[in-house]
Design an enzyme around this catalytic site. Structure first.
Site, PDB file in Angstrom:
ATOM      1  N   GLY A  45       0.839  -1.190   0.000  1.00  0.00           N
ATOM      2  CA  GLY A  45       0.000   0.000   0.000  1.00  0.00           C
ATOM      3  C   GLY A  45       0.872   1.237   0.000  1.00  0.00           C
ATOM      4  CD  GLN A  50       3.135   5.641   2.961  1.00  0.00           C
ATOM      5  OE1 GLN A  50       2.164   5.124   2.430  1.00  0.00           O
ATOM      6  NE2 GLN A  50       4.118   4.953   3.521  1.00  0.00           N
ATOM      7  CB  CYS A  98       4.969   2.170   7.748  1.00  0.00           C
ATOM      8  SG  CYS A  98       4.488   3.665   6.877  1.00  0.00           S
ATOM      9  CG  LEU A  99       6.508   1.131   1.740  1.00  0.00           C
ATOM     10  CD1 LEU A  99       5.936   1.493   0.364  1.00  0.00           C
ATOM     11  CD2 LEU A  99       7.602   0.091   1.614  1.00  0.00           C
ATOM     12  CG  HIS A 140      -0.935   0.750   7.279  1.00  0.00           C
ATOM     13  ND1 HIS A 140      -0.138   0.463   8.362  1.00  0.00           N
ATOM     14  CD2 HIS A 140      -0.162   1.484   6.436  1.00  0.00           C
ATOM     15  CE1 HIS A 140       1.062   1.001   8.182  1.00  0.00           C
ATOM     16  NE2 HIS A 140       1.072   1.632   7.016  1.00  0.00           N
ATOM     17  CD  GLU A 141      -1.043   2.287   2.706  1.00  0.00           C
ATOM     18  OE1 GLU A 141      -0.688   3.475   2.553  1.00  0.00           O
ATOM     19  OE2 GLU A 141      -0.256   1.398   3.094  1.00  0.00           O
ATOM     20  CG  HIS A 144      -0.062   6.574   5.604  1.00  0.00           C
ATOM     21  ND1 HIS A 144       1.017   7.110   6.278  1.00  0.00           N
ATOM     22  CD2 HIS A 144       0.230   5.263   5.428  1.00  0.00           C
ATOM     23  CE1 HIS A 144       1.916   6.180   6.503  1.00  0.00           C
ATOM     24  NE2 HIS A 144       1.460   5.040   6.002  1.00  0.00           N
TER      25      HIS A 144
END
Length: 189
Positions: A45, A50, A98-99, A140-141, A144
């Site tokens: 994701g 991000q 997480c990225l 999760h996304e 963000h």
């Protein structure tokens, strides 16, 4: 185009993102670029904050998260101006990463089912129900674009235990196999 991933500590990750107007320039190209960036970084994701864009957009491809019994039930989709309208079911824990926070993984508890309203790239409105891993990746996304990171769910002790790791990430003292922008090293565009 592959975007650099914004690292922990950048203020864009803590902002509530803005709705996207229908005439947003090159939206389909941006969605394609976000998928390319996500795959390049081996993520499932990616939310627009991000990559430094405070807009209500995220993409997911949950297939790599599915186990053998759920194979083929993954979800590849873009969510534009999404709104979670309901969450229910028993909360279950799963180790998330997480990225934007490479090298940190922690157990987060989330409701097992969601109802989400959103637009696709053609500006068709949808209201869908998801559960299990698909719901988790979406939650999760979605967090963000609400300015919430998975680390915000941790209790005080867990936060203290990872505090130094997070500080190092924001300073660029981390190994990631994808390009990143670090708040302490670069100014936001």
């Amino acid at each position: 185009m592959i975007y650099p991933i914004v690292a922990y500590g950048d203020p864009v990750l803590k902002e509530v993102a803005e709705d996207i107007p229908q005439d947003y320039p090159n939206l389909k190209e941006l969605v394609d670029d976000m998928f390319a960036t996500m795959y390049h970084a081996h993520g499932v994701g990616l939310a627009a904050p991000q990559i430094g864009k405070s807009i209500r957009l995220f993409v997911i491809d949950s297939e790599p998260m599915m186990d053998e019994k759920d194979e083929g039930k993954g979800l590849k989709k873009a969510f534009i101006n999404p709104e979670i309208v309901d969450e229910d079911g028993e909360e279950w824990g799963f180790e998330e990463g997480c990225l934007s926070i490479p090298g940190v993984r922690e157990v987060v508890y989330r409701p097992e089912r969601i109802v989400i309203r959103y637009f696709d790239e053609e500006w068709n409105e949808h209201e869908d129900t998801y559960d299990g891993m698909n719901a988790r990746v979406i939650q999760h996304e979605y967090d963000h674009i609400e300015g919430i990171l998975f680390t915000d769910y941790l209790n005080g002790l867990r936060k203290r235990l990872i505090k130094n790791k997070l500080a190092k990430i924001s300073k660029g003292e981390v190994d990631a196999d994808y390009k990143m922008n670090f708040p302490a090293l670069t100014k936001r565009r």
